[in-house]
Design a protein around this motif. Sequence first.
Motif, mmCIF file in Angstrom:
data_model
loop_
_atom_site.group_PDB
_atom_site.id
_atom_site.type_symbol
_atom_site.label_atom_id
_atom_site.label_comp_id
_atom_site.label_asym_id
_atom_site.label_seq_id
_atom_site.Cartn_x
_atom_site.Cartn_y
_atom_site.Cartn_z
ATOM 1 N N PRO A 379 33.104 52.258 -25.454
ATOM 2 C CA PRO A 379 33.626 50.973 -24.971
ATOM 3 C C PRO A 379 32.611 50.171 -24.164
ATOM 4 O O PRO A 379 32.592 48.935 -24.232
ATOM 5 C CB PRO A 379 34.820 51.379 -24.101
ATOM 6 N N ASP A 380 31.764 50.848 -23.394
ATOM 7 C CA ASP A 380 30.801 50.172 -22.534
ATOM 8 C C ASP A 380 29.643 49.648 -23.388
ATOM 9 O O ASP A 380 28.785 50.412 -23.832
ATOM 10 C CB ASP A 380 30.275 51.142 -21.479
ATOM 11 N N LYS A 381 29.630 48.326 -23.633
ATOM 12 C CA LYS A 381 28.574 47.723 -24.430
ATOM 13 C C LYS A 381 27.465 47.120 -23.569
ATOM 14 O O LYS A 381 26.477 46.605 -24.091
ATOM 15 C CB LYS A 381 29.157 46.622 -25.334
ATOM 16 N N PHE A 382 27.636 47.186 -22.230
ATOM 17 C CA PHE A 382 26.638 46.603 -21.337
ATOM 18 C C PHE A 382 25.496 47.579 -21.074
ATOM 19 O O PHE A 382 24.321 47.204 -21.098
ATOM 20 C CB PHE A 382 27.289 46.195 -20.018
ATOM 21 N N ASN A 383 25.825 48.819 -20.838
ATOM 22 C CA ASN A 383 24.821 49.826 -20.524
ATOM 23 C C ASN A 383 24.389 50.583 -21.778
ATOM 24 O O ASN A 383 25.158 50.702 -22.734
ATOM 25 C CB ASN A 383 25.376 50.825 -19.496
ATOM 26 N N PRO A 384 23.168 51.092 -21.774
ATOM 27 C CA PRO A 384 22.719 51.888 -22.923
ATOM 28 C C PRO A 384 23.501 53.191 -23.000
ATOM 29 O O PRO A 384 24.020 53.685 -21.994
ATOM 30 C CB PRO A 384 21.244 52.144 -22.618
ATOM 31 N N TYR A 385 23.581 53.726 -24.210
ATOM 32 C CA TYR A 385 24.254 54.999 -24.409
ATOM 33 C C TYR A 385 23.196 56.066 -24.678
ATOM 34 O O TYR A 385 22.289 55.869 -25.505
ATOM 35 C CB TYR A 385 25.223 54.924 -25.588
ATOM 36 N N TYR A 386 23.290 57.195 -23.976
ATOM 37 C CA TYR A 386 22.354 58.296 -24.134
ATOM 38 C C TYR A 386 23.104 59.512 -24.658
ATOM 39 O O TYR A 386 24.265 59.747 -24.314
ATOM 40 C CB TYR A 386 21.701 58.664 -22.798
ATOM 41 N N GLN A 387 22.413 60.306 -25.462
ATOM 42 C CA GLN A 387 23.051 61.521 -25.979
ATOM 43 C C GLN A 387 22.000 62.544 -26.391
ATOM 44 O O GLN A 387 20.969 62.199 -26.976
ATOM 45 C CB GLN A 387 23.940 61.203 -27.185
ATOM 46 N N TYR A 388 22.281 63.813 -26.066
ATOM 47 C CA TYR A 388 21.524 64.934 -26.620
ATOM 48 C C TYR A 388 22.260 65.404 -27.873
ATOM 49 O O TYR A 388 23.496 65.499 -27.885
ATOM 50 C CB TYR A 388 21.462 66.089 -25.622
ATOM 51 N N THR A 389 21.499 65.683 -28.920
ATOM 52 C CA THR A 389 22.116 66.172 -30.154
ATOM 53 C C THR A 389 21.400 67.432 -30.599
ATOM 54 O O THR A 389 20.178 67.431 -30.810
ATOM 55 C CB THR A 389 22.045 65.116 -31.279
ATOM 56 N N ASP A 390 22.152 68.517 -30.724
ATOM 57 C CA ASP A 390 21.607 69.780 -31.217
ATOM 58 C C ASP A 390 21.607 69.758 -32.743
ATOM 59 O O ASP A 390 22.611 69.400 -33.372
ATOM 60 C CB ASP A 390 22.456 70.955 -30.727
ATOM 61 N N THR A 391 20.492 70.140 -33.325
ATOM 62 C CA THR A 391 20.371 70.173 -34.785
ATOM 63 C C THR A 391 19.763 71.511 -35.190
ATOM 64 O O THR A 391 19.301 72.289 -34.348
ATOM 65 C CB THR A 391 19.465 69.035 -35.311
ATOM 66 N N GLY A 392 19.743 71.750 -36.485
ATOM 67 C CA GLY A 392 19.100 72.963 -36.974
ATOM 68 C C GLY A 392 17.603 72.924 -36.808
ATOM 69 O O GLY A 392 16.915 73.930 -37.044
ATOM 70 N N ASN A 393 17.079 71.769 -36.389
ATOM 71 C CA ASN A 393 15.647 71.593 -36.215
ATOM 72 C C ASN A 393 15.284 71.372 -34.753
ATOM 73 O O ASN A 393 14.238 70.821 -34.441
ATOM 74 C CB ASN A 393 15.178 70.402 -37.062
ATOM 75 N N GLY A 394 16.179 71.737 -33.850
ATOM 76 C CA GLY A 394 15.927 71.545 -32.432
ATOM 77 C C GLY A 394 16.874 70.519 -31.830
ATOM 78 O O GLY A 394 17.740 69.959 -32.511
ATOM 79 N N THR A 395 16.673 70.268 -30.546
ATOM 80 C CA THR A 395 17.512 69.306 -29.832
ATOM 81 C C THR A 395 16.747 68.011 -29.620
ATOM 82 O O THR A 395 15.574 68.016 -29.245
ATOM 83 C CB THR A 395 17.937 69.877 -28.464
ATOM 84 N N TYR A 396 17.452 66.895 -29.878
ATOM 85 C CA TYR A 396 16.864 65.560 -29.710
ATOM 86 C C TYR A 396 17.705 64.755 -28.724
ATOM 87 O O TYR A 396 18.916 64.938 -28.615
ATOM 88 C CB TYR A 396 16.794 64.833 -31.057
ATOM 89 N N TRP A 397 17.025 63.872 -28.014
ATOM 90 C CA TRP A 397 17.681 62.947 -27.086
ATOM 91 C C TRP A 397 17.471 61.535 -27.605
ATOM 92 O O TRP A 397 16.382 61.193 -28.078
ATOM 93 C CB TRP A 397 17.057 63.094 -25.699
ATOM 94 N N CYS A 398 18.507 60.716 -27.559
ATOM 95 C CA CYS A 398 18.403 59.342 -28.061
ATOM 96 C C CYS A 398 19.020 58.358 -27.073
ATOM 97 O O CYS A 398 19.966 58.692 -26.349
ATOM 98 C CB CYS A 398 19.128 59.186 -29.400
ATOM 99 N N THR A 399 18.482 57.158 -27.074
ATOM 100 C CA THR A 399 19.091 56.030 -26.378
ATOM 101 C C THR A 399 19.433 54.983 -27.423
ATOM 102 O O THR A 399 18.641 54.733 -28.334
ATOM 103 C CB THR A 399 18.143 55.448 -25.306
ATOM 104 N N ALA A 400 20.615 54.381 -27.311
ATOM 105 C CA ALA A 400 21.071 53.483 -28.379
ATOM 106 C C ALA A 400 21.857 52.314 -27.821
ATOM 107 O O ALA A 400 22.464 52.394 -26.754
ATOM 108 C CB ALA A 400 21.925 54.249 -29.385
ATOM 109 N N ARG A 401 21.844 51.249 -28.577
ATOM 110 C CA ARG A 401 22.645 50.057 -28.275
ATOM 111 C C ARG A 401 23.185 49.487 -29.578
ATOM 112 O O ARG A 401 22.636 49.730 -30.650
ATOM 113 C CB ARG A 401 21.797 48.991 -27.580
#
Length: 496
Positions: A379-401
């Motif tokens: 719902p919050d479209k003002f602030n960036p969204y951050y997330q860690y995602t575990d995959t079969g190839n390791g863990t990645y962190w992303c920032t998205a808008r």
Amino acid sequence: MTNNDVLLGSELPGDDATAPDADALTIGRRIRQLRTARGMTLDELAAAVERAPSQLSMIETGKREPKLTLLRTIARALGATVDQLLEAETLDERATLEIALERAMKGQTFRALGIEPFRIGKSVPDDALRALLALQGEIERLGDERSATPEEARRANVELRHLMRREDNYFGDLEERARAILAAVDHPGGPLTQRGASDIAAHLGFSLHYVADLPASTRSVADIKNGRLYLSSTVPAKGDSRTAVLQALASRILGHSEPHSYAKFLRQRVETNYLTGALLIPEDHAVPALHEAKSRRALSIEDLRDTYSVSYETAAHRFTNLATRHLGIRVHFLKVHESGTITKAYENDDVNFPSDRLGSIEGQLCCRRWTSRVVFDIPDKFNPYYQYTDTGNGTYWCTARVEGSSEGAHSVSVGVRFDDTKWFLGRETTNRGLSRHAVEVCCRRAPAELETTWRDQAWPNVRTPRTLLATLPTGSFPGVDTTDLYEFLEAHAPGV
């Protein structure tokens, strides 16, 4: 009557029918050559078959198909058989050239060029006919080369992405071009202002004109003859004209010529966007600022966006240009349509994006559990969204808008491997996801309960993303209606 005459007679309902599968051009040339070989004039043959010379002329030029009875009469008058008139091979090289050129003149290539069919007289040299046919063949070859199929388009995308990965998405020659242009307009450093963009246009010999009737198939139009650059009058209302102006000028700066392949078309588009970003966010100013932010463990795409007053997508793109070369950070970038379709992608951090059998990422569905999809439901479209995602190839962190566009909402995300997260703002996020998009059951199949209920009870009408499957249109300016373009230039030319 010959065997062929019997065959023709058995296949046709009456003597007034035309010869079946007859090639009017070939038959006409055979009649003409047999006539001239026997020393007969057109008038003499017309008299012998009791027809008007104009009618015989139409037959000889292939503009009219002869009836079977007339064909028999002509054959008798020439001392030949119907077999001789219907043979597949022409009688000599000249006839072959004339027939080929007449067919070409009736084809799409000549029509597209606006060349009206003309009479091939005896005075036209054989070499001239060969030259015209060679030109027609080359034009068709180039057209075939340019008309990329969806598979060719995907292959070109894959090859270009591999090139970007090998270069870590950093192209020194384009950085130098940007540096030279900024120096030429005495840019003092730091963010490029709108006045600076206008100075670049003036340096290249263009004045800026905002109009309400820009052709619908264009983003801008450069009148090279009169040094005028036309942009939509809606651009200033959006608050920032710099990007539109610089994208319009980039091809002039880079000396782009007409692309003769889909791969070249894509490469030029990437170069245009890269140079635009390099002008808006100059390397010499941005790199020290990024180093300083890294030292504080405070790297942020939002800060880069705000410092240079650019879109989030431009800031994200530009970060991928500079991150590996100058900061030693490997990254990935995704742009995903609200439908879930990946429209742009780049990675040099070994992230495992979904791909087709050719290795193409664009056009694939992004994992529903990846940051780029999850962000649409935040719902919050003002602030960036951050997330860690575990995959079969390791863990990645992303920032998205999420950003809006004429084609709907898109998410733009930048991510890194877990070990590099320490350099970024947002690393404290507790948002976590698990993605196995290389595994069918991750999200490409519905949950078992839903599938059991609806598998045989649903039939969707698929909305195909046309921009991903479209071929490269032919013409000097791919995808542009040149009639609209030229009428627009004519209407807006100085003194009109």
